[in-house]
Design a protein around this motif. Structure first.
Motif, PDB file in Angstrom:
ATOM      1  N   THR A  23      -4.644 -16.298 -10.902  1.00  0.00           N
ATOM      2  CA  THR A  23      -4.363 -14.973 -11.728  1.00  0.00           C
ATOM      3  C   THR A  23      -3.174 -14.396 -10.993  1.00  0.00           C
ATOM      4  O   THR A  23      -2.927 -14.408  -9.885  1.00  0.00           O
ATOM      5  CB  THR A  23      -5.516 -14.075 -11.312  1.00  0.00           C
ATOM      6  N   VAL A  24      -2.352 -13.718 -11.758  1.00  0.00           N
ATOM      7  CA  VAL A  24      -1.084 -12.920 -11.386  1.00  0.00           C
ATOM      8  C   VAL A  24      -1.376 -11.749 -11.709  1.00  0.00           C
ATOM      9  O   VAL A  24      -1.612 -11.294 -12.991  1.00  0.00           O
ATOM     10  CB  VAL A  24       0.276 -13.509 -11.754  1.00  0.00           C
ATOM     11  N   THR A  25      -1.191 -10.554 -10.966  1.00  0.00           N
ATOM     12  CA  THR A  25      -1.564  -8.969 -11.536  1.00  0.00           C
ATOM     13  C   THR A  25       0.093  -8.436 -11.384  1.00  0.00           C
ATOM     14  O   THR A  25       0.620  -8.815 -10.189  1.00  0.00           O
ATOM     15  CB  THR A  25      -2.176  -8.462 -10.365  1.00  0.00           C
ATOM     16  N   ARG A  34       2.326  -1.966 -21.082  1.00  0.00           N
ATOM     17  CA  ARG A  34       1.134  -2.950 -20.960  1.00  0.00           C
ATOM     18  C   ARG A  34       0.796  -3.552 -22.244  1.00  0.00           C
ATOM     19  O   ARG A  34       0.614  -4.597 -22.322  1.00  0.00           O
ATOM     20  CB  ARG A  34      -0.254  -2.126 -20.284  1.00  0.00           C
ATOM     21  N   THR A  49      -5.259 -11.626 -20.810  1.00  0.00           N
ATOM     22  CA  THR A  49      -4.856 -10.398 -20.046  1.00  0.00           C
ATOM     23  C   THR A  49      -5.747  -9.517 -19.872  1.00  0.00           C
ATOM     24  O   THR A  49      -6.804  -9.546 -20.868  1.00  0.00           O
ATOM     25  CB  THR A  49      -3.527  -9.923 -20.687  1.00  0.00           C
ATOM     26  N   SER A  51      -6.408  -5.227 -18.586  1.00  0.00           N
ATOM     27  CA  SER A  51      -5.819  -4.025 -17.686  1.00  0.00           C
ATOM     28  C   SER A  51      -6.831  -3.600 -16.714  1.00  0.00           C
ATOM     29  O   SER A  51      -8.027  -3.660 -16.991  1.00  0.00           O
ATOM     30  CB  SER A  51      -5.490  -2.987 -18.569  1.00  0.00           C
ATOM     31  N   ASP A  52      -6.236  -3.334 -15.565  1.00  0.00           N
ATOM     32  CA  ASP A  52      -7.425  -2.773 -14.477  1.00  0.00           C
ATOM     33  C   ASP A  52      -6.665  -1.591 -13.802  1.00  0.00           C
ATOM     34  O   ASP A  52      -5.628  -1.455 -13.924  1.00  0.00           O
ATOM     35  CB  ASP A  52      -7.396  -3.947 -13.288  1.00  0.00           C
ATOM     36  N   LYS A  59      -2.895  -1.670 -14.230  1.00  0.00           N
ATOM     37  CA  LYS A  59      -1.698  -2.976 -14.065  1.00  0.00           C
ATOM     38  C   LYS A  59      -2.535  -4.015 -14.868  1.00  0.00           C
ATOM     39  O   LYS A  59      -3.725  -4.074 -15.169  1.00  0.00           O
ATOM     40  CB  LYS A  59      -2.094  -3.647 -12.618  1.00  0.00           C
ATOM     41  N   SER A  61      -3.258  -7.865 -15.590  1.00  0.00           N
ATOM     42  CA  SER A  61      -3.735  -9.249 -14.810  1.00  0.00           C
ATOM     43  C   SER A  61      -3.628 -10.207 -15.831  1.00  0.00           C
ATOM     44  O   SER A  61      -4.051  -9.870 -17.172  1.00  0.00           O
ATOM     45  CB  SER A  61      -4.917  -9.291 -14.324  1.00  0.00           C
ATOM     46  N   MET A  63      -4.712 -13.847 -16.265  1.00  0.00           N
ATOM     47  CA  MET A  63      -5.409 -15.137 -15.717  1.00  0.00           C
ATOM     48  C   MET A  63      -5.568 -16.330 -16.456  1.00  0.00           C
ATOM     49  O   MET A  63      -5.539 -16.260 -18.022  1.00  0.00           O
ATOM     50  CB  MET A  63      -6.731 -14.412 -15.442  1.00  0.00           C
TER      51      MET A  63
END
Length: 67
Positions: A23-25, A34, A49, A51-52, A59, A61, A63
């Motif tokens: 995973t890349v955030t 976003r 994808t 959002s967190d 952001k 993420s 994954m």
């Protein structure tokens, strides 16, 4: 344009996630930015994808989809 830059970023990150399976955030970004990332990767076969976070600190993420 900024939209195009975000789409290029999304594609680059998706390639990285698809090959590394990690995973890349991304950095925090506004809702419109976003949304562009989410839409750019909505039909991607290997990544998803999410959002967190809260408010301006949200952001995206990217994954790997589970096999």
């Amino acid at each position: 344009t900024k939209d195009m830059s975000l789409k290029v970023l999304a594609a680059r990150v998706a390639d990285r996630v698809a090959s590394s399976r990690e995973t890349v955030t991304l950095e925090p970004m506004n809702g419109n930015d976003r949304r562009i990332i989410h839409m750019a990767l909505a039909d991607h076969s290997e990544v998803m994808t999410q959002s967190d976070g809260e408010g301006d600190d949200r952001k995206v993420s990217v994954m790997p989809k589970s096999d």
